[in-house]
Design an enzyme around this catalytic site. Structure first.
Site, PDB file in Angstrom:
ATOM      1  N   HIS A  94      25.310  -7.959   1.971  1.00 45.18           N
ATOM      2  CA  HIS A  94      24.498  -6.773   2.236  1.00 45.18           C
ATOM      3  C   HIS A  94      25.439  -5.664   2.688  1.00 45.18           C
ATOM      4  O   HIS A  94      26.310  -5.905   3.521  1.00 45.18           O
ATOM      5  CB  HIS A  94      23.479  -7.097   3.326  1.00 45.18           C
ATOM      6  CG  HIS A  94      22.390  -6.087   3.462  1.00 45.18           C
ATOM      7  ND1 HIS A  94      22.616  -4.826   3.943  1.00 45.18           N
ATOM      8  CD2 HIS A  94      21.063  -6.138   3.173  1.00 45.18           C
ATOM      9  CE1 HIS A  94      21.468  -4.150   3.950  1.00 45.18           C
ATOM     10  NE2 HIS A  94      20.518  -4.931   3.485  1.00 45.18           N
ATOM     11  N   ARG A 114      18.165   3.551   4.816  1.00 46.84           N
ATOM     12  CA  ARG A 114      18.483   4.428   3.689  1.00 46.84           C
ATOM     13  C   ARG A 114      17.221   4.839   2.939  1.00 46.84           C
ATOM     14  O   ARG A 114      17.116   5.952   2.456  1.00 46.84           O
ATOM     15  CB  ARG A 114      19.488   3.728   2.765  1.00 46.84           C
ATOM     16  CG  ARG A 114      20.893   3.695   3.369  1.00 46.84           C
ATOM     17  CD  ARG A 114      21.838   2.776   2.625  1.00 46.84           C
ATOM     18  NE  ARG A 114      21.602   1.371   2.987  1.00 46.84           N
ATOM     19  CZ  ARG A 114      21.699   0.357   2.137  1.00 46.84           C
ATOM     20  NH1 ARG A 114      22.026   0.572   0.878  1.00 46.84           N
ATOM     21  NH2 ARG A 114      21.470  -0.865   2.556  1.00 46.84           N
TER      22      ARG A 114
END
Ligand SMILES: Cc1cc2nc3c(=O)[nH]c(=O)nc-3n(C[C@H](O)[C@H](O)[C@H](O)COP(=O)(O)OP(=O)(O)OC[C@H]3O[C@@H](n4cnc5c(N)ncnc54)[C@H](O)[C@@H]3O)c2cc1C
Ligand code: SF4
Ligand code: SF4
Ligand code: FES
Lengths: 247, 602
Positions: free
Chosen positions: B234, B254
């Site tokens: 990740h 995000r």
């Protein structure tokens, strides 16, 4: 790097003692890191529960210097380290071994509470229409990570051992989440009064103080539940309706 | 004699996949036992943050299962099992609605429907969520529903051996963590829902449970593993302080408008956009911001490209000396206050646990300052090979679902596709395990297998404790896997890792433990070592074999995709002589109706 001494409970509920261990503390460490370091360095068979290390799973509850907290969210810099740091398991439950308590009672308590029973769906695809403002209240309760710290600190369980008659703050939060769920059609008022013993709570708010999720257990969950019980049982009109409808 | 219990179906694992499987099997009228290493409700699923992907089309009416299917295949670089990807996209919306019917309370749209958010690789806002604690909502809903479905739960019980009768699985052997007593579970069918392998690496978002037990025990029982080289790193884990390195920072940051910057304050993600995604990516920061705020005409910002790509871009910035002080890059959500009036409260409402996590663990207020982030080992796309319809492994009677099973995600998983995977395939596995149990009677348990498994498990107590301890061996493995089998791989390093692993096996087999059998972390860790070594070897050797870069697997010495490798998958199995066999086989062709959907959504 500084060496810090820890007094960690070793043993089960009946016999045991605090054992001192020293380990080096580095920047940013939390109590759980220190316990793991002790386990790896000098006490391989030390029993401790954890999973997420980020305050999300509610596994690592213990009493640090006498205060119930999540070990993974307790930074070493928040504790005095010139004296030994004492770590012991939650005291409201029997100890299995070292820092691991037997919390099975909690799982039994939950089972008694009637499950969610939704009204028929609003929409054809089997879903419901609910607005954010209708669910805000319930979402607060659903943040609970079942760490059982509130159960640990509640005097009704901790000092008076009313485990048979009182489900404890965690399960008032759970019941409140069900009772205030916009879709739920079940009624849990009777057992709240009788089996769950909501009347034992004298609103000391200790549970709210320790909750790592910041749930306002007393004000938002317990007091409204107490009001429901009072309305239903002491309001003559409600009482008549109950009689008449058999609810 | 170990205590023996009998169930038609045994489910191992009580995360989203295991709970859903147990509920389904029970609904089919068979007796069900559910076993898990931790307490109920603490499985890894509880940690999932961002959300659960399903084309409900509540936020963007253009979404449908076909687009979700095509997105999943593109994200997986077409290494996916297309049958599974189609089932998943088709069934996920029903599984989300089912959670609502069982009491889950998702965040809502203005119209009172389930709200959906943007995530990397998903064309439309698709993730049903509850702030950034979606996994908690899922596991609690399944747990609270499941405890009333007549399933027997055995908590803090670890299985360490699969029992067979001829080809078929007939049960498992376990110990309870509390007392260290052995237990035998006899079953007509067994479902593995044991999760991932992250503890094979040093920097990981995964908990102690993720030692690859299901993958390794299935392998020993004769099942095939596939796609083991595909380990997802990740892009955003915490990097500081050291003790929290690896803890996840959700992609939701995000999705809500957070941007990545290097030490020169540059949004470096605009510098390298892969061809496959050029048409779908914003040209300017303004367009990207509008996309995160729901503007349907805008395209997604490059921060929301697939995880493999974002992770490598971050690695590049750090390597080239443009990293943050502690070896990551900056992730900034605080900047949105330029565009939003009440940004501080907005961030706290949308990302409450991220706010809390940084505040408590790093002393950083994310509404005011940027975070420091870097890649962390997160998810295993590879795992137990299953049939796309029934979830049965290559061993009769052994099923697998959730992260320990492979196929759905191909070379790279899209965020949010795991939570939906758990319930879609958990349900299927539960159903087919129940059917298998009904069609097949009891097998016979061979006491010899039970005895020898128990003897092996107790051996560490008889060995001297002066050699390396279980924790030291584990750390050594994690260190090497991180260095040699991480995000950027090379032939010589991978081979070095394979050698190292075989050397470490000798050390693992010499590990002694002290104390007694009660809740003994050292003993438990010693028993996990074989599982970790098996999955590590499978990952390293599959990675040596694949001489190309694809999805999560990046080879410095073969940095490009290779068409012929694109048509192959890696298979791992135990050879007759007990050694590990790794080979490549051709992927089956994608059925034409599914291929057409892919073409229509290019
Ligand atoms: C921090 C974090 C955030 C994430 N966020 C998201 C997200 O937003 N969206 C998304 O889709 N995915 C997300 N993921 C991925 C997703 O959460 C996991 O892939 C998923 O929860 C795995 O579920 P599972 O049911 O397969 O296994 P788990 O939930 O991990 O459960 C495994 C179970 O198996 C048991 N078990 C294992 N071995 C044994 C054994 N030997 N004996 C007995 N029991 C055993 C364990 O005790 C446990 O109960 C996230 C992952 C992490 C780490
Ligand atoms: S407020 Fe009630 S439930 Fe909470 S700790 Fe006090 S007595 Fe217990
Ligand atoms: S209400 Fe709070 S303190 Fe109590 S169990 Fe839940 S999270 Fe823990
Ligand atoms: S380890 Fe999960 S709350 Fe501490």
């Amino acid at each position: 790097m500084a060496s810090v001494t820890f007094r960690i409970w070793r043993g089960d509920g009946e016999t045991g003692e605090f054992v001192e261990y020293s380990t080096d503390i580095t920047e940013g460490m939390v109590v759980l890191d220190a316990v793991h370091q002790v386990q790896a360095e000098s006490a391989n068979d030390l029993a401790v529960r954890w999973n997420c290390k980020a305050g999300k799973c509610g596994s690592c509850s213990a009493e640090v210097n006498g205060v119930p907290r999540l070990m993974c969210m307790t930074r070493m810099t928040d504790l005095p380290t010139d004296v030994p740091v004492t770590i012991e398991p939650m005291q409201a439950f029997p100890t299995l071994k070292d820092l691991v308590p037997d919390v099975s009672w909690n799982y039994e308590a939950k089972k008694q509470i009637k499950p969610f029973k939704p009204r028929t769906p609003d929409n054809e695809d089997g879903s419901w229409t609910m607005y954010q403002e209708d669910v805000d209240r319930v979402q607060e309760f659903r943040k609970c990570i079942e760490c059982f710290l509130c159960q640990d600190v509640c005097h009704v369980l901790r000092d008076h051992h009313k485990h048979e008659e009182f489900v404890g703050p965690r399960y008032f939060v759970y019941t409140a989440a069900l009772e205030m769920h916009p879709l739920d059609t079940e009624d849990r008022t009777e057992e709240l009064k009788k089996a769950f013993g909501v009347g034992y709570c004298n609103i000391t708010k200790c549970c709210t103080v320790v909750c790592p999720e910041g749930i306002t257990i007393t004000d938002n969950a317990i007091i409204p539940l107490k009001e429901r019980v009072a309305d239903t049982f002491y309001d003559p009109i409600q009482w008549l309706i109950r009689k008449a409808t058999g609810k | 004699m170990a205590e023996t219990k009998e169930y038609d179906v045994i489910v191992v694992g009580a995360g989203g996949a295991g709970l859903r499987a147990a509920i389904e099997a029970s609904a089919h009228g068979v007796s069900v036992g559910l076993i898990c290493k931790s307490l109920l409700g603490k499985a890894h699923t509880v940690m999932a943050e961002g959300g659960m992907a399903a084309s409900l089309a509540n936020v963007d009416s253009r979404d449908n299962w076909k687009v979700h299917f095509a997105d999943t295949m593109r994200g997986g670089q077409y290494g996916n099992n297309s049958t599974m990807a189609a089932h998943h996209a088709r069934e996920a919306p029903d599984r989300v609605r089912e959670l609502e019917a069982w009491g889950a309370v998702f965040d809502r749209t203005q119209e009172g429907r389930i709200l959906q958010r943007n995530f990397g690789g998903h064309r439309y806002p698709r993730l049903a969520h509850v702030g950034d604690r979606t996994g908690l909502e899922m596991i609690r809903t399944l747990q609270d529903h499941g405890i009333h479905q007549g399933v027997d739960v055995h908590m803090e019980v670890t299985i360490f051996h699969v029992l067979k009768d001829g080809d078929r699985v007939v049960g498992v052997v376990a110990y309870d963590r509390e007392r260290g007593r052995f237990r035998v579970f006899k079953a007509k069918a067994v479902v593995f829902a044991t999760g991932g392998i992250g503890r094979a690496y040093k920097v990981t978002s995964n908990s102690w449970e993720y030692t690859g037990d299901g993958q390794s025990l299935a392998y020993h029982a004769g099942a095939e593993l596939i796609d083991m080289e595909y380990v997802q790193f990740h892009p955003t884990g915490m990097v500081w302080p050291p003790s929290v390195r690896g803890i996840l920072v959700t992609e939701g940051v995000r999705g809500e408008g957070g941007v990545l910057r290097n030490s020169e304050n540059r949004r470096f993600m605009f510098d390298d956009i892969p061809d496959l995604y050029k048409d779908q990516t914003a040209d300017t920061p303004e367009e990207g911001w509008k996309y995160t705020q729901g503007d349907k005409e805008s395209r997604r910002p490059p921060e929301l490209l697939t995880r493999d790509h974002v992770a490598r871009c971050i690695m590049r910035e750090v390597r080239d000396g443009r990293g943050s002080p502690h070896g990551g890059v900056f992730l900034d959500i605080a900047w949105i206050k330029k565009n939003l009036p009440d940004a501080e409260n907005h961030i706290k409402r949308k990302l409450p646990s991220m706010y809390h996590q940084f505040k408590e663990l790093a002393g950083i207020d994310i509404t005011k300052e940027p975070m420091e982030v870097g890649p962390t080992t997160h998810y295993a796309m590879g795992g137990i090979r299953v049939d796309g319809d029934s979830q049965m492994s290559t061993v009769p009677g052994l099923f697998a679902a959730g992260e320990c099973a492979a196929g759905l995600h191909g070379a790279n998983r899209l965020g949010g596709n795991s939570l939906s995977d758990l319930v879609v395939f958990g349900k299927r596995a539960g159903e087919h395990a129940a059917l298998f149990a009904k069609e097949n009677g009891w097998g016979t348990i061979d006491q010899g297998q039970v005895d020898s498994a128990q003897k092996t498990a107790l051996a560490p107590f008889d060995r001297p404790t002066n050699a390396e301890g279980p924790f030291q061996v584990q750390y050594a493995l994690q260190e090497k896997m991180q260095d040699l089998v991480g995000i950027v791989r090379r032939d010589d390093e991978l081979k070095q890792a394979v050698d190292f692993i075989s050397g470490l096996r000798t050390k693992a087999e010499a590990v002694g433990v002290s104390g007694n059998r009660e809740y003994n972390g050292g003993w438990h860790t010693a028993l996990d070592l074989d599982n970790l070594l098996i999955v590590s070897e499978a990952i390293a050797r599959s990675a040596v074999q694949r001489q190309e870069s694809r999805g999560a697997h990046f080879r410095d010495d073969y940095p490009e995709k290779d068409e012929s490798w694109g048509k192959k998958r890696s298979v791992t199995r135990k050879a007759a002589d007990g050694s590990m066999e790794v080979f490549a086989e051709d992927l089956p062709p994608i059925p034409s109706e599914l291929q057409q959907i892919i073409e229509e959504n290019r």
